[in-house]
Design a protein around this motif. Structure first.
Motif, PDB file in Angstrom:
ATOM      1  N   THR A  22       0.947  -9.348 -16.643  1.00  0.00           N
ATOM      2  CA  THR A  22       1.948  -9.757 -15.646  1.00  0.00           C
ATOM      3  C   THR A  22       3.301  -9.963 -16.304  1.00  0.00           C
ATOM      4  O   THR A  22       4.328  -9.488 -15.800  1.00  0.00           O
ATOM      5  CB  THR A  22       1.495 -11.045 -14.930  1.00  0.00           C
ATOM      6  OG1 THR A  22       0.257 -10.788 -14.267  1.00  0.00           O
ATOM      7  CG2 THR A  22       2.530 -11.509 -13.932  1.00  0.00           C
ATOM      8  N   ILE A  23       3.330 -10.655 -17.428  1.00  0.00           N
ATOM      9  CA  ILE A  23       4.585 -10.894 -18.147  1.00  0.00           C
ATOM     10  C   ILE A  23       5.180  -9.572 -18.621  1.00  0.00           C
ATOM     11  O   ILE A  23       6.398  -9.353 -18.529  1.00  0.00           O
ATOM     12  CB  ILE A  23       4.371 -11.874 -19.311  1.00  0.00           C
ATOM     13  CG1 ILE A  23       4.053 -13.261 -18.744  1.00  0.00           C
ATOM     14  CG2 ILE A  23       5.596 -11.926 -20.217  1.00  0.00           C
ATOM     15  CD1 ILE A  23       3.614 -14.278 -19.760  1.00  0.00           C
ATOM     16  N   ALA A  24       4.345  -8.662 -19.109  1.00  0.00           N
ATOM     17  CA  ALA A  24       4.838  -7.353 -19.561  1.00  0.00           C
ATOM     18  C   ALA A  24       5.494  -6.596 -18.403  1.00  0.00           C
ATOM     19  O   ALA A  24       6.568  -6.004 -18.567  1.00  0.00           O
ATOM     20  CB  ALA A  24       3.692  -6.538 -20.155  1.00  0.00           C
ATOM     21  N   ILE A  25       4.879  -6.625 -17.245  1.00  0.00           N
ATOM     22  CA  ILE A  25       5.445  -5.939 -16.075  1.00  0.00           C
ATOM     23  C   ILE A  25       6.756  -6.587 -15.656  1.00  0.00           C
ATOM     24  O   ILE A  25       7.735  -5.895 -15.342  1.00  0.00           O
ATOM     25  CB  ILE A  25       4.436  -5.924 -14.913  1.00  0.00           C
ATOM     26  CG1 ILE A  25       3.271  -4.994 -15.262  1.00  0.00           C
ATOM     27  CG2 ILE A  25       5.096  -5.488 -13.608  1.00  0.00           C
ATOM     28  CD1 ILE A  25       2.096  -5.107 -14.321  1.00  0.00           C
ATOM     29  N   MET A  26       6.799  -7.909 -15.685  1.00  0.00           N
ATOM     30  CA  MET A  26       8.032  -8.616 -15.324  1.00  0.00           C
ATOM     31  C   MET A  26       9.174  -8.217 -16.251  1.00  0.00           C
ATOM     32  O   MET A  26      10.314  -8.018 -15.806  1.00  0.00           O
ATOM     33  CB  MET A  26       7.811 -10.132 -15.362  1.00  0.00           C
ATOM     34  CG  MET A  26       6.914 -10.642 -14.253  1.00  0.00           C
ATOM     35  SD  MET A  26       6.523 -12.394 -14.422  1.00  0.00           S
ATOM     36  CE  MET A  26       8.121 -13.133 -14.152  1.00  0.00           C
TER      37      MET A  26
END
Length: 76
Positions: free
Chosen positions: A7-11
């Motif tokens: 999720t953090i990578a996508i953000m």
């Protein structure tokens, strides 16, 4: 834990934080402009898309009705 990391990578990849900052600045400016002169309005404050409006007294029913007819922002 992997879901959180993903999720953090996508953000980060999609620039979601930068976009929230940009749209939040627009939102704060639009709210300040729309609410200027409203009895009881003190200020708009917050960060990104999490904002609050400080009032120093309750609005009357007539003020609520007038605000319902005139959107605070959203003309992009």
């Amino acid at each position: 834990m992997r879901a959180g990391v993903e999720t953090i990578a996508i953000m980060e990849e999609e620039g979601l934080l930068a976009n929230a900052t940009k749209v939040g600045d627009y939102l704060q400016a639009a709210l300040n402009e729309a609410l200027a002169g409203t009895p009881g309005f003190v200020e708009v404050r917050g960060q990104g898309l999490m904002n609050g409006v400080e009032l120093n007294k309750p609005l009357r029913r007539a003020d609520h009705a007038r605000r319902a007819r005139k959107p605070a922002c959203c003309s992009a």
